[in-house]
Motif scaffolding. Structure first.
Motif, PDB file in Angstrom:
ATOM      1  N   GLU A  47       0.847  -1.188   0.000  1.00 19.08           N
ATOM      2  CA  GLU A  47       0.000   0.000   0.000  1.00 19.08           C
ATOM      3  C   GLU A  47       0.888   1.245   0.000  1.00 19.08           C
ATOM      4  O   GLU A  47       1.855   1.338   0.753  1.00 19.08           O
ATOM      5  CB  GLU A  47      -0.875  -0.008   1.253  1.00 19.08           C
ATOM      6  N   ARG A  49       2.165   4.725   0.980  1.00 23.77           N
ATOM      7  CA  ARG A  49       2.187   5.410   2.274  1.00 23.77           C
ATOM      8  C   ARG A  49       1.884   4.461   3.423  1.00 23.77           C
ATOM      9  O   ARG A  49       1.384   4.862   4.461  1.00 23.77           O
ATOM     10  CB  ARG A  49       1.234   6.604   2.295  1.00 23.77           C
ATOM     11  N   GLY A  50       2.212   3.213   3.232  1.00 19.24           N
ATOM     12  CA  GLY A  50       2.043   2.190   4.267  1.00 19.24           C
ATOM     13  C   GLY A  50       3.381   1.888   4.928  1.00 19.24           C
ATOM     14  O   GLY A  50       4.040   2.785   5.453  1.00 19.24           O
ATOM     15  N   HIS A  53       6.533   3.979   4.413  1.00 17.81           N
ATOM     16  CA  HIS A  53       6.510   5.346   4.936  1.00 17.81           C
ATOM     17  C   HIS A  53       6.507   5.331   6.461  1.00 17.81           C
ATOM     18  O   HIS A  53       5.998   6.236   7.102  1.00 17.81           O
ATOM     19  CB  HIS A  53       5.293   6.105   4.401  1.00 17.81           C
ATOM     20  N   ASP A  88       5.205  13.903   2.990  1.00 18.58           N
ATOM     21  CA  ASP A  88       3.954  13.151   2.917  1.00 18.58           C
ATOM     22  C   ASP A  88       3.071  13.277   4.150  1.00 18.58           C
ATOM     23  O   ASP A  88       1.856  13.222   4.034  1.00 18.58           O
ATOM     24  CB  ASP A  88       4.231  11.674   2.649  1.00 18.58           C
ATOM     25  N   TYR A  89       3.647  13.443   5.308  1.00 16.66           N
ATOM     26  CA  TYR A  89       2.828  13.536   6.517  1.00 16.66           C
ATOM     27  C   TYR A  89       1.936  14.768   6.492  1.00 16.66           C
ATOM     28  O   TYR A  89       0.796  14.723   6.943  1.00 16.66           O
ATOM     29  CB  TYR A  89       3.701  13.536   7.773  1.00 16.66           C
ATOM     30  N   THR A  91       0.532  16.027   3.993  1.00 13.32           N
ATOM     31  CA  THR A  91      -0.603  15.817   3.106  1.00 13.32           C
ATOM     32  C   THR A  91      -1.563  14.762   3.655  1.00 13.32           C
ATOM     33  O   THR A  91      -2.641  14.589   3.106  1.00 13.32           O
ATOM     34  CB  THR A  91      -0.136  15.404   1.699  1.00 13.32           C
ATOM     35  N   GLY A  92      -1.169  14.065   4.712  1.00  7.99           N
ATOM     36  CA  GLY A  92      -2.065  13.149   5.415  1.00  7.99           C
ATOM     37  C   GLY A  92      -2.001  11.708   4.967  1.00  7.99           C
ATOM     38  O   GLY A  92      -1.370  11.356   3.980  1.00  7.99           O
ATOM     39  N   ASN A  93      -2.644  10.861   5.759  1.00  5.58           N
ATOM     40  CA  ASN A  93      -2.821   9.439   5.480  1.00  5.58           C
ATOM     41  C   ASN A  93      -1.503   8.673   5.336  1.00  5.58           C
ATOM     42  O   ASN A  93      -1.312   7.925   4.386  1.00  5.58           O
ATOM     43  CB  ASN A  93      -3.689   9.251   4.235  1.00  5.58           C
ATOM     44  N   VAL A  94      -0.586   8.867   6.280  1.00  7.04           N
ATOM     45  CA  VAL A  94       0.692   8.158   6.294  1.00  7.04           C
ATOM     46  C   VAL A  94       0.765   7.317   7.560  1.00  7.04           C
ATOM     47  O   VAL A  94       0.427   7.779   8.637  1.00  7.04           O
ATOM     48  CB  VAL A  94       1.874   9.153   6.265  1.00  7.04           C
ATOM     49  N   GLN A  95       1.235   6.077   7.417  1.00  6.03           N
ATOM     50  CA  GLN A  95       1.368   5.174   8.562  1.00  6.03           C
ATOM     51  C   GLN A  95       2.767   5.345   9.171  1.00  6.03           C
ATOM     52  O   GLN A  95       3.660   4.528   8.945  1.00  6.03           O
ATOM     53  CB  GLN A  95       1.115   3.732   8.131  1.00  6.03           C
ATOM     54  N   TRP A  98       4.035   2.352  11.531  1.00  7.17           N
ATOM     55  CA  TRP A  98       3.760   0.984  11.129  1.00  7.17           C
ATOM     56  C   TRP A  98       4.845   0.087  11.671  1.00  7.17           C
ATOM     57  O   TRP A  98       6.007   0.455  11.633  1.00  7.17           O
ATOM     58  CB  TRP A  98       3.707   0.897   9.594  1.00  7.17           C
TER      59      TRP A  98
END
Length: 100
Positions: A47, A49-50, A53, A88-89, A91-95, A98
């Motif tokens: 995925e 940004r999984g 990231h 990327d953080y 802009t949102g939706n980053v794990q 993880w």
């Protein structure tokens, strides 16, 4: 953020870190690590940004590099982490953490 932004921000952050630590950097390698987390776009089943990231993943991945190269590895790590934390953080939706 687009690849050009990641490359530019990686270069600036890595080069600034190298000046602070007084170490020389390999510019092509600096560019490579600044876009390394986006390799998940090329690997099927991952995925975007999984796991690629994740700050935890790259800290563990860079641990042998820090042990072997010491402070010479820091500019590359900063160029890599800026991709995740700044590029990327925001802009949102980053794990980030993880697999936690």
């Amino acid at each position: 953020m687009y690849a050009v932004g990641h490359l530019a921000l990686g270069y600036l952050s890595g080069k600034a870190t190298s000046k602070i630590l007084d170490v020389n950097v390999n510019i092509p390698l600096l560019f490579l690590v600044s876009v390394l987390p986006d390799i998940d776009l090329l690997i099927r089943g991952l995925e975007h940004r999984g796991p690629m990231h994740s700050v935890i993943f790259f800290c563990l991945l860079f641990l042998p590099t820090f042990i072997f190269f010491g402070k010479r590895a820091v500019p590359y790590f900063v160029a890599l982490i800026q991709h995740i934390l700044i590029g990327d953080y925001l802009t949102g939706n980053v794990q980030l953490l993880w697999p936690i």
